[in-house]
Enzyme design. Sequence first.
Site, PDB file in Angstrom:
ATOM      1  N   GLU A   1      -2.150  -8.659   4.119  1.00  0.00           N
ATOM      2  CA  GLU A   1      -2.236  -9.138   5.498  1.00  0.00           C
ATOM      3  C   GLU A   1      -3.674  -9.214   5.994  1.00  0.00           C
ATOM      4  OE1 GLU A   1      -1.736  -4.625   6.028  1.00  0.00           O
ATOM      5  OE2 GLU A   1      -1.146  -6.187   4.590  1.00  0.00           O
TER       6      GLU A   1
ATOM      7  N   HIS B   1      -3.732  -4.664   0.702  1.00  0.00           N
ATOM      8  CA  HIS B   1      -3.255  -5.126   2.012  1.00  0.00           C
ATOM      9  C   HIS B   1      -3.398  -6.647   2.096  1.00  0.00           C
ATOM     10  CE1 HIS B   1      -2.562  -1.382   4.312  1.00  0.00           C
ATOM     11  NE2 HIS B   1      -3.425  -0.874   3.433  1.00  0.00           N
TER      12      HIS B   1
ATOM     13  N   CYS C   1       0.829  -1.205   0.000  1.00  0.00           N
ATOM     14  CA  CYS C   1       0.000   0.000   0.000  1.00  0.00           C
ATOM     15  C   CYS C   1       0.871   1.267   0.000  1.00  0.00           C
ATOM     16  CB  CYS C   1      -0.987  -0.027   1.176  1.00  0.00           C
ATOM     17  SG  CYS C   1      -2.356   1.147   0.956  1.00  0.00           S
TER      18      CYS C   1
END
Length: 240
Positions: A216, A214, A119
Amino acid sequence: MTRTHPRPLIAIPARFAATTSALRYAAEVNARALVEAVWRAGGEPVSIHPADPAAADVAERLAHFDGVLLPGGGDLAPHRYGAADTHDSVYDVDDLQDAFDLEVARQALDLGLPLLAICRGLQVVNVALGGSLEQDMGGADREHRHVVHPVAIQRGTLLEQAAGAEKTEVSCYHHQRVDRIGVGLTVTARAADGTVEGLELPGHPGWFSAVQWHPEDTADQDAAQQALFDALIQAAHHRH
């Protein structure tokens, strides 16, 4: 070389936080989901202090690590990429964070350290290599905040090799995007609206991939997203 750590050490620049209730004061933090994704991949995540790069040699600091992860965060100051004005939507700008992250990006690439940029991290690398950003994508109907959407991945890229797919659903949170692409970078993924969602540096001696989303957020449930962290750790292992 004899390894003193069973897990590759992954440097993650910390993010400044004005308040954290458990610590009572301002803090330097990293997202738990991000740290857990690195740990699941077999890495040892290490938050590093964003010190003034003019006062602390970033290359020397990074030399202790096996890889680098540039995480998400607030916006880069527009003057960093030559903009004369600042859009009203720009938020959480921190001059020290910008200076440190940009130098980390430059030095990680110069040192050939495995690097995953996420990002803001993708935007940092793009700016570090002379690129620019679109300061705002145009409001709620166009921005990618709290959005899950498909991205198309270019075949033959490190990103495609890691994700094992040419299309994947990604979790995004950003209102800015790449405008001018930095020197040497190529686009590895795009959203349906044309937004650059991935960048790589062909011919670079170290493993490097950058994504605008993202991974994660969904890595604990989506193998394609966890695979980006796995690829970073695998590259860190192979340095020795």
